[in-house]
Design an enzyme around this catalytic site. Structure first.
Site, PDB file in Angstrom:
ATOM      1  N   ASP A  84      -0.415   0.761  -8.773  1.00 34.07           N
ATOM      2  CA  ASP A  84      -0.217   1.451  -9.959  1.00 34.07           C
ATOM      3  C   ASP A  84       0.287   2.939  -9.826  1.00 34.07           C
ATOM      4  OD1 ASP A  84      -0.376   1.787 -13.036  1.00 34.07           O
ATOM      5  OD2 ASP A  84      -1.906   3.296 -12.369  1.00 34.07           O
TER       6      ASP A  84
ATOM      7  N   GLU B  42      -3.494  -6.284   8.126  1.00 32.62           N
ATOM      8  CA  GLU B  42      -4.627  -6.918   8.854  1.00 32.62           C
ATOM      9  C   GLU B  42      -4.975  -8.299   8.215  1.00 32.62           C
ATOM     10  OE1 GLU B  42      -8.045  -4.260   9.155  1.00 32.62           O
ATOM     11  OE2 GLU B  42      -6.781  -2.307   9.822  1.00 32.62           O
TER      12      GLU B  42
END
Length: 531
Positions: free
Chosen positions: A214, A266
């Protein structure tokens, strides 16, 4: 001929799952209510996964369901690693993710790093700690202007209207680019960055497939917080911000995105998608560099009128913005912050015809498409009475901006009377209009001429026909008020007529049309796919 998982023959690895995915935005409050309190929730979303699989979408974007006082309907987050009881609990979220994956649907969730709720424990601690404290450094507290500090520190305005500063009892002021209940976080503060990383890992460890970030262009403020150009004061709402607006698109935001990307990388096959309201292709491109966002929301089609030249320009700019990046283009017509496109295109039958035409344009384009819940039903905005309006924009603007509630009315599912299966309670958080009886999923599902059937058919073809292969477009010559493009590599042709008269079709066999066809002519307010 069916598309293959990897149409290339050069032995290169298959593209990632999101490179041409169709995302479906679930505005959780308004999608489906499982417990009869009139507000949508996570179990409600889970109960409708079969519908979403039938529709043919690849991934969900869930709006905030975190613990919140709901001053901005969840975008004021008090605890970003907890589910608000209004929407369920963590067990309900885990069930939703597991079931969505079982249906072959990915799950992305909203991330709200620009601000917190004023009820967040950090902000409450900052109020107690006083000026100059470490607690206040997590936000933007400043002394006021003038001899007694009674004026705001600068002239910045809130996107929701009014000043972007609120004074606290000890005399300092705090910054909020949105509602006063949403104080802006200082992303240069080590605690704030560490907490952002903790939030990312928390949801990734629970199995989410990515995040929609956002206010992705707003997480860094201009050094020294200089005054705005007075000509920018009247900017309102979700629209692109000029390069000289010191509130947004400052250089430091890119380091925040590199932090996010490092964590997301990751976790294999997960993504970060940014909400980016900027006004140039060059500025947009900086957000989708290889070490920043995987995808960026490009709102050019949202801003475009129903006009072939304007739409073509929006497409060209959207393609240019990612031409030198690894990110595919993104396309969307509506979301929870803007009027629904049926209404923007004129409303009524005219708006529906134009919305049908633009749906085929959207889904013919290479890259990623984002749908907003209810657009596949042809929902318009609702002109809500004043007593029903809840958007903080309505209050902050002194009732001069009607706000975004009209695009957030609950989805109609079945039956003849409101709330049409959304809830067992008639008292829904926003009232559902009686005239939506003909727009329910139930009413449209078996109607081959319905908007829902058009979307289902289009999404099925997009997934299965090799004509949709290729990432580049070739434009044809076309009469005024029209355009036609071909997908290079696949061969799909999409033609749009926004003029007032029928025009000859390009050569090819009709695959799908947005409305009734006229022999070898494309009628006004109509689009068509050909192969």
């Amino acid at each position: 001929m069916r598309r293959t998982a990897d149409p290339r023959q050069d032995g290169a690895p298959a593209p990632p799952w999101w490179h041409d995915a169709v995302f479906y935005q679930v505005y959780v409050r308004s999608f489906a209510d499982s417990d009869g309190d009139g507000v949508g929730d996570l179990e409600g979303v889970r109960s409708r996964l079969g519908y979403l699989e039938l529709l043919g979408v690849d991934a969900l974007w869930l709006t905030p369901f975190y613990r919140s006082p709901m001053a901005d309907h969840g975008y004021d987050v008090a605890d970003p690693r907890e589910v608000d009881p209004l929407f369920g609990d963590l067990a309900a979220f885990d069930r939703l993710v597991a079931d969505a994956h079982a249906h072959g649907i990915k799950v992305t969730v909203d991330l709200v790093p620009n601000h917190s709720s004023d009820q967040h424990e950090w902000f409450q601690a900052a109020l107690r700690a006083g000026p100059g404290s470490l607690e206040r450094d997590r936000y933007f507290f400043r002394d006021g202007a003038g001899p007694d500090g009674a004026s705001p520190p600068n002239n910045w305005t809130s996107v929701f209207g009014g000043p972007a500063w609120t004074r606290v009892p000890d005399g300092q002021w705090y910054l909020h680019l949105f509602a006063p209940e949403q104080p802006d976080l200082n992303l240069e503060n080590a605690d704030v960055r560490a907490d952002l990383v903790a939030t990312l890992r928390f949801w990734l460890d629970r199995g989410v497939d990515g995040f929609r970030v956002d206010v992705a262009h707003g997480m860094a403020k201009a050094p020294g917080l200089p005054d705005m150009d007075p000509r920018l004061i009247e900017i309102r709402g979700a629209q692109s911000h000029p390069a000289d607006d010191p509130r947004f698109d400052n250089e430091g935001v890119h380091e925040v995105h590199r932090v996010i990307r490092k964590v997301v990388d990751e976790y294999p096959c997960t993504i970060a998608v940014g909400e980016i309201w900027v006004d140039s292709d060059e500025r947009f491109a900086r957000y989708v560099r290889p070490d920043e966002l995987h995808l960026g929301f490009n709102f050019k089609l949202v801003d475009a009128d129903f006009d072939a030249d304007t739409v073509r320009s929006a497409i060209d700019h959207s393609l240019a913005a990612v031409a030198d990046s690894p990110a595919p283009p993104t396309w969307t017509l509506s979301n929870h912050d803007v009027p629904r496109h049926v209404t923007r295109y004129g409303g009524g039958d005219l708006g529906v015809r134009r919305a049908r035409a633009m749906a085929l344009v959207l889904l013919a384009l290479p890259g990623v498409s984002f749908l907003y819940n209810g657009e596949e039903l042809g929902l318009p905005d609702v002109d809500l009475p004043e007593w029903a309006r809840q958007d903080p924009m309505w209050e902050r603007s002194g009732h001069t901006e009607r706000g975004r509630d009209g695009a957030r009315v609950p989805v109609p599912w079945e039956g003849e009377t409101p709330p049409f299966g959304f809830s067992s309670s008639a008292g829904t958080w926003l009232p559902v209009p009686h005239e939506w009886a003909s727009l329910t999923v139930e009413a449209q599902l078996e109607d081959p001429a319905s908007m829902l059937s058009l979307y289902r058919h289009a999404l099925e073809l997009r997934k299965t026909i090799e004509a949709f292969d290729g990432t580049e477009l070739e434009w044809y010559g076309a009469p005024p008020g029209c355009f036609a493009f071909r997908r290079k590599g696949g061969g799909l042709i999409c033609a749009l007529n926004t003029s007032g008269a029928p025009v000859p079709l390009p050569p090819g066999d009709i695959l799908l049309a947005s409305g009734p066809m006229d022999s070898d002519y494309l009628p006004p307010e109509t689009s068509v796919w050909l192969v």
